[in-house]
Design an enzyme around this catalytic site. Structure first.
Site, PDB file in Angstrom:
ATOM      1  N   GLU A  66      66.151 -15.840 -69.902  1.00 51.97           N
ATOM      2  CA  GLU A  66      65.371 -16.976 -70.400  1.00 51.97           C
ATOM      3  C   GLU A  66      66.222 -17.965 -71.178  1.00 51.97           C
ATOM      4  O   GLU A  66      65.988 -19.172 -71.132  1.00 51.97           O
ATOM      5  CB  GLU A  66      64.214 -16.493 -71.276  1.00 51.97           C
ATOM      6  CG  GLU A  66      63.081 -15.823 -70.510  1.00 51.97           C
ATOM      7  CD  GLU A  66      63.308 -14.335 -70.313  1.00 51.97           C
ATOM      8  OE1 GLU A  66      64.401 -13.841 -70.674  1.00 51.97           O
ATOM      9  OE2 GLU A  66      62.390 -13.666 -69.812  1.00 51.97           O
ATOM     10  N   PHE A  71      50.598  -5.650 -76.420  1.00 52.67           N
ATOM     11  CA  PHE A  71      51.842  -5.531 -75.667  1.00 52.67           C
ATOM     12  C   PHE A  71      52.442  -6.925 -75.438  1.00 52.67           C
ATOM     13  O   PHE A  71      51.774  -7.825 -74.967  1.00 52.67           O
ATOM     14  CB  PHE A  71      51.571  -4.841 -74.325  1.00 52.67           C
ATOM     15  CG  PHE A  71      52.813  -4.727 -73.469  1.00 52.67           C
ATOM     16  CD1 PHE A  71      53.904  -3.973 -73.900  1.00 52.67           C
ATOM     17  CD2 PHE A  71      52.893  -5.393 -72.260  1.00 52.67           C
ATOM     18  CE1 PHE A  71      55.049  -3.890 -73.128  1.00 52.67           C
ATOM     19  CE2 PHE A  71      54.039  -5.306 -71.473  1.00 52.67           C
ATOM     20  CZ  PHE A  71      55.121  -4.555 -71.908  1.00 52.67           C
ATOM     21  N   GLN A  72      53.686  -7.063 -75.783  1.00 50.71           N
ATOM     22  CA  GLN A  72      54.424  -8.328 -75.658  1.00 50.71           C
ATOM     23  C   GLN A  72      53.774  -9.482 -76.424  1.00 50.71           C
ATOM     24  O   GLN A  72      53.866 -10.630 -76.021  1.00 50.71           O
ATOM     25  CB  GLN A  72      54.652  -8.689 -74.185  1.00 50.71           C
ATOM     26  CG  GLN A  72      55.526  -7.636 -73.504  1.00 50.71           C
ATOM     27  CD  GLN A  72      56.069  -8.061 -72.155  1.00 50.71           C
ATOM     28  OE1 GLN A  72      55.438  -8.832 -71.436  1.00 50.71           O
ATOM     29  NE2 GLN A  72      57.248  -7.560 -71.817  1.00 50.71           N
ATOM     30  N   MET A 103      88.728 -19.903 -81.360  1.00 47.78           N
ATOM     31  CA  MET A 103      88.472 -20.735 -82.535  1.00 47.78           C
ATOM     32  C   MET A 103      88.419 -19.889 -83.802  1.00 47.78           C
ATOM     33  O   MET A 103      88.910 -20.298 -84.861  1.00 47.78           O
ATOM     34  CB  MET A 103      87.176 -21.524 -82.345  1.00 47.78           C
ATOM     35  CG  MET A 103      86.896 -22.503 -83.451  1.00 47.78           C
ATOM     36  SD  MET A 103      88.249 -23.672 -83.687  1.00 47.78           S
ATOM     37  CE  MET A 103      87.677 -25.058 -82.710  1.00 47.78           C
ATOM     38  N   LYS A 157      47.040 -15.993 -71.868  1.00 45.09           N
ATOM     39  CA  LYS A 157      46.798 -15.694 -70.455  1.00 45.09           C
ATOM     40  C   LYS A 157      45.366 -16.038 -70.043  1.00 45.09           C
ATOM     41  O   LYS A 157      45.141 -16.564 -68.954  1.00 45.09           O
ATOM     42  CB  LYS A 157      47.085 -14.218 -70.176  1.00 45.09           C
ATOM     43  CG  LYS A 157      47.017 -13.895 -68.703  1.00 45.09           C
ATOM     44  CD  LYS A 157      47.617 -12.540 -68.379  1.00 45.09           C
ATOM     45  CE  LYS A 157      47.657 -12.343 -66.862  1.00 45.09           C
ATOM     46  NZ  LYS A 157      48.251 -11.064 -66.501  1.00 45.09           N
TER      47      LYS A 157
END
Ligand SMILES: Cc1ncc(C[n+]2csc(CCOP(=O)(O)OP(=O)(O)O)c2C)c(N)n1
Lengths: 563, 156
Positions: A50, A112-113, A474, A162
């Site tokens: 993602e 969940f999630q 760096m 959802k």
């Protein structure tokens, strides 16, 4: 028209003329993906992480000026996206990111999630929404696109539960937008503009300090004209590379921590700073109280909160930079005599002759700066350049001959390693006729290496050039300078075989140890039109110079490093 | 640069999450909140927040600009001519010696808001400074609980 929430999302994207969406599916956003499957108006590109979806959409936006769009699912899908949102927010990139959320009925139950997505995104987006019912979606999506691209651009996050994506409601996409509470100022105040011109007329040592706002407002053409009319020398920030064009005689170069001597001296000795959309980042200013200490300041920015945030401004002008400079040009033409600043320009040019940007080339190994210059010579005008973060990024900013705005795509404000490869994908999708090159480091490239798969699957030929110093370079440089060479966790000699790695994804790899090999590899890379990785073994201990140590002053640069 | 106290009246859309946007802004940027009150403005889609904050001139300016920058913000009012009031409730056990309390309530325009078998609750509403003074003065009655309401202000 009655539509489901998911259909509304697809329909809104059509109305906004979205051509590409980057994303990654999951439970909470499956209804939306089902509608994506059924349509063929926009392409959906499945990245392999993602974070990469957001970076790709971000770079799509940076390189095209259009709003970038990405989809992610709830919970881990969203949290993976956060670095991308923060990256875009820090650099004011217009984006709309849509995330799935658990159903409204389950919010607050640690489902969940489930994660408080708007709570997390709030400090790293321009605005966000949690959509409570489908009938709100048309307005919210319209606002999201409008807010993302207007004023000071930025990412907008829309979190859709959802059950809302399944709800049926009336769909009327607003034609126009009216928001009582959000009205950016585009036109600069005429009286302030006149005062600014007065200040310019009275100045002896004026300098243009050009920042990322110049890119966002598409002001490049007008700024080049302004410089030409007035004969005022210019410096660019990292985010503004390409605004003036590298061969512009009035461009001194980049300023700041790794800016060139003449640019930093111009700021230090100027009696008037004309700030075109910069934000006075600490990597630019060094010690604030010493920054452009002798200069009166004209600051033009569309974001009022950017003006006076860090330094006191004598002539603040709130407005869209393009509009304001366009209004300034005829006045400047009438009133400013460019010959007046000749001795000032001569002085700065002399500074540049005394301490030019330079590196010592070698016959024994490849210098990273040489690679960047070489790419510039060979394809300077035909390529968009993305980078990751580190030494290679700074060398690219210093040595690549940028010719047009939006050519240079880099994570400036957040400095996000892992940005480069997904960014190069987004760039290539937005500009299929140009070459898309990503200068990266052997550290950074491994932070989103999985995107080689996306590039191969969707046939997005990007060229990754690893300036491989087998260090987190760096950080290693700071350890060399400031930590008595205690190389704590920066030696990364243990590496994959990058050639085999890219081949295993279905791309083409080159290992390069000489200049001749590099020229050949680049030529082949461009001709083969495939996903390419060129692993260039460069001098391990090269440092980015000159350097203003953090908190130091611009007029006191470290010009070389002596053991 | 020296610290100044500032009262801000912020008119925002009355919608989900605005309070967290504002408190998050203050927390994230390290600004002070001395007090914050919020309530809907009757018959409108707006709410009014009254925020008492402090900082130097530059910080105060940034606070105002950053508040403006929030999308649901309609107006940020900063004024020298606010009528500012704050409410305080003080609970005092009845076994205290109340000599002088009457005088004090008079002086501060206070009232007895409630009383019970073994306590009284007194209430005052005044500007923050006066409320502060009153709360200091009332200490000698050994209050068991003090509640301050935070300022509300109106531009006149
Ligand atoms: C996500 C992330 N983690 C850590 C850092 C800190 N950091 C800045 S530059 C750098 C080293 C980058 O190494 P490499 O990609 O090999 O590039 P080089 O400097 O060698 O060119 C690190 C670790 C960062 N900018 N981003």
């Amino acid at each position: 028209m009655e539509l489901s929430g998911s259909q509304m999302v697809v329909e809104a994207l059509k109305r906004e003329s979205v051509k590409v969406v980057f994303g990654y599916p999951g439970g909470a956003i499956m209804n939306v993906y089902d509608e994506v499957y059924k349509q063929d108006f926009f392409e959906h590109i499945l990245t392999r992480h993602e974070q990469a979806a957001i970076h790709a959409a971000d770079a799509y936006a940076r390189s095209s000026g259009n709003v970038g769009v990405a989809f992610v699912t709830s919970g881990p899908g969203f949290t993976n996206a956060v670095t991308g949102l923060a990256t875009a927010y820090m650099d004011s990139v217009p984006m709309v990111v849509i995330s799935g959320q658990v159903p409204i009925t389950m919010i607050g139950t640690d489902a969940f999630q489930e994660i408080d997505a708007v709570g997390i995104s709030r400090p790293c987006v321009k605005h966000n929404y949690l959509v409570k019912k489908a009938e709100d979606l048309p307005r919210i999506l319209k606002e999201a696109f409008y807010i993302a691209r207007s004023g000071r651009p930025g990412p907008v996050h829309v979190d859709i539960p959802k059950d809302v994506t399944a709800q049926i409601a009336k769909f009327e996409y607003p034609e126009t937008i009216k928001m009582k509470t959000y009205k950016p100022t585009y036109k600069g105040n005429v009286r302030q503009i006149k005062k600014a011109i007065d200040a310019i007329v009275n100045a002896k040592r004026p300098v243009l300090y050009i920042g990322g706002g110049a890119i966002n407002s598409n002001a490049s053409e007008y700024i080049r004209e302004f410089a030409k009319i007035t004969g005022i020398p210019a410096v660019e920030t990292l985010m503004a590379r390409g605004v003036m064009g590298h061969d512009n005689p009035l461009l001194l170069g980049m300023l700041g921590m790794h800016g060139c001597y003449s640019a930093n001296m111009a700021m230090s000795e100027a009696d008037l700073m004309i700030a075109f959309g910069p934000r006075f980042d600490d990597r630019v200013t060094g010690k604030l109280s010493e920054f452009a200490k002798h200069a009166k300041i004209i600051h033009i920015d569309i974001d009022p909160s950017s003006i006076g945030k860090l330094v006191n401004v004598d002539f603040p002008i709130v407005g869209d930079l393009k509009n304001v400079v366009e209004a300034m040009n005829p006045l400047a033409k009438e009133r400013v005599d460019p010959s007046k600043y000749k001795s000032w320009r001569d002085l700065l040019n002399r500074y540049n002759e005394i301490h030019p940007l330079k590196y010592e080339d070698s016959s024994e190994n490849i210098k990273p700066q040489w690679v960047i210059e070489r790419v510039g010579e060979l394809v300077g005008k035909d390529a968009f350049i993305s980078t990751d973060v580190g030494q290679h990024q700074m060398w690219t900013a210093q040595f690549f001959p940028f010719t047009f705005p939006r050519q240079f795509i880099t994570s400036g404000g957040l400095g996000t390693m892992g940005f480069g490869l997904p960014a190069a994908l987004g760039v290539k999708r937005a500009n299929p006729d140009k070459i898309s090159i990503n200068f990266t480091g052997d550290g950074s490239i491994l932070m989103n290496i999985q995107e080689l798969m996306t590039a191969v699957e969707y046939n997005i030929p990007v060229i990754n050039i690893i300036l491989n110093n087998k260090f987190l370079g760096m950080v290693r440089q700071w350890q060399t300078f400031f930590y008595e060479k205690r190389y704590s966790s920066t030696d990364i000699e243990v590496q994959p075989d990058f050639v085999k790695l890219v081949e295993s994804f279905g791309g083409v790899g080159f290992r390069v140890k000489t200049k001749e090999e590099f020229d050949k590899a680049l030529k082949d890379a461009i001709e083969c039109n495939k996903v390419v990785m060129i692993d260039v073994h460069v001098d391990r201990m090269e440092n980015v110079l000159p350097m203003v140590p953090a908190g130091g002053t611009l007029y006191n640069m470290m010009l070389e490093y002596k053991e | 640069m020296d610290n100044q106290r500032r009262v801000l009246s912020v008119i925002v859309m009355n919608e989900d999450g605005v309070l967290s946007r504002i408190s998050g802004l203050f927390a994230g940027r390290g600004y002070n909140i001395d007090s914050l009150t919020v309530a809907p403005i009757p018959n409108t889609e707006f709410s009014r927040l009254t925020i008492v904050t402090s900082g130097n001139q530059r910080v105060l300016e940034q606070i105002i600009k950053q508040l403006h920058k929030l999308i649901p913000t309609y107006k940020v009012i900063e004024s020298d001519t606010f009528v500012e009031k704050e409410l305080a409730l003080v609970k005092i056990p009845l076994n205290e010696d109340f000599s002088g309390l009457d005088m004090m309530l008079k002086a501060y325009n206070g009232t007895v808001a409630a009383s019970g078998e073994n306590y009284i609750v007194i209430m005052i509403a005044d500007d923050s400074k006066k409320v502060g003074n009153f709360l200091k003065a009332v200490k000698k009655y050994n209050p068991t609980e003090i509640v301050r309401g935070g300022s509300v202000a109106l531009d006149v």
